[in-house]
Design an enzyme around this catalytic site. Structure first.
Site, PDB file in Angstrom:
ATOM      1  CB  CYS A   1      -2.374  -2.745   6.173  1.00  0.00           C
ATOM      2  SG  CYS A   1      -2.480  -2.022   7.236  1.00  0.00           S
TER       3      CYS A   1
ATOM      4  CG  ASN B   1       0.343  -4.355  11.952  1.00  0.00           C
ATOM      5  OD1 ASN B   1       0.941  -4.891  12.671  1.00  0.00           O
ATOM      6  ND2 ASN B   1      -0.709  -5.071  11.533  1.00  0.00           N
TER       7      ASN B   1
ATOM      8  CB  CYS C   1      -4.946   2.392   9.230  1.00  0.00           C
ATOM      9  SG  CYS C   1      -4.167   4.156   9.862  1.00  0.00           S
ATOM     10  NE  ARG C   2      -5.061   0.725   4.148  1.00  0.00           N
ATOM     11  CZ  ARG C   2      -3.770   0.416   2.858  1.00  0.00           C
ATOM     12  NH1 ARG C   2      -4.514   0.314   1.790  1.00  0.00           N
ATOM     13  NH2 ARG C   2      -2.621   0.402   2.986  1.00  0.00           N
ATOM     14  CB  SER C   3      -3.337  -5.122   8.532  1.00  0.00           C
ATOM     15  OG  SER C   3      -2.267  -3.859   8.884  1.00  0.00           O
TER      16      SER C   3
ATOM     17  CG  ASP D   1      -3.132   4.058   4.463  1.00  0.00           C
ATOM     18  OD1 ASP D   1      -3.674   4.810   5.351  1.00  0.00           O
ATOM     19  OD2 ASP D   1      -2.309   4.312   4.127  1.00  0.00           O
TER      20      ASP D   1
END
Length: 163
Positions: free
Chosen positions: A9, A12, A14-16, A127
């Site tokens: 993401c 690195n 939140c999402r990933s 995001d």
């Protein structure tokens, strides 16, 4: 032979890392954790060395996932050792494909939600960073749904290698 997957993401945090934790749990549940290596990174290095966003940690722990994480930036040299690079949105997909040293490496980059048949045409995981906890919960739901299809694809590849 180990099959290597990296989720990417923006920063690195939140999402990933969420996708990494969920997919690591799925590979363990499937008995593939000894043959599939899962990690994550960001397209940028703003948060390198930091832990995951506290809201990511909270949502992961609330749903029974491991939350240990240290942010890092994706490096083009990693393509050589990775089998699959999973982008969390179209912006990451484009950035990663530009970083790819070869066309073969660029072909390793896929969108996470492309593995979710219910996603339709909306393949971006939004995001959640600038929003509230509901955005992190929504992110987790999207990641979990796509992880099922991704696991099927990875399992087919890993079991094909073993044959």
């Amino acid at each position: 032979m180990t099959y290597r997957v990296c989720f990417v993401c923006t920063g690195n945090i939140c999402r990933s890392p969420m996708a990494e934790s969920v997919f690591r749990a799925r590979t363990a549940e499937a008995g593939l954790d000894d043959r599939v290596e899962v990690d994550s990174a960001g397209t940028g290095g703003w948060h390198e060395g930091d832990g995951a966003d506290p809201r990511t940690v909270s949502v992961l722990e609330e749903h029974g996932y491991d939350s240990a994480h240290t942010a890092r930036q994706f490096r083009p040299s990693w393509f050589a050792r990775l089998d699959l690079v999973i982008a969390l949105d179209h912006g990451h997909l484009k950035a990663l494909r530009r970083l790819a040293p070869t066309a073969e490496d660029a072909a390793k980059v896929r969108l996470l939600r492309s593995y979710d048949i219910s996603a339709g045409d909306d393949l971006d995981v939004p995001d959640p960073y600038y929003g509230g906890m509901d955005g992190f919960e929504e992110c987790l739901e999207m990641v979990e749904a796509a992880s099922e299809g991704l696991l099927v694809a990875v399992r087919e590849h890993v079991e094909g290698q073993a044959a």
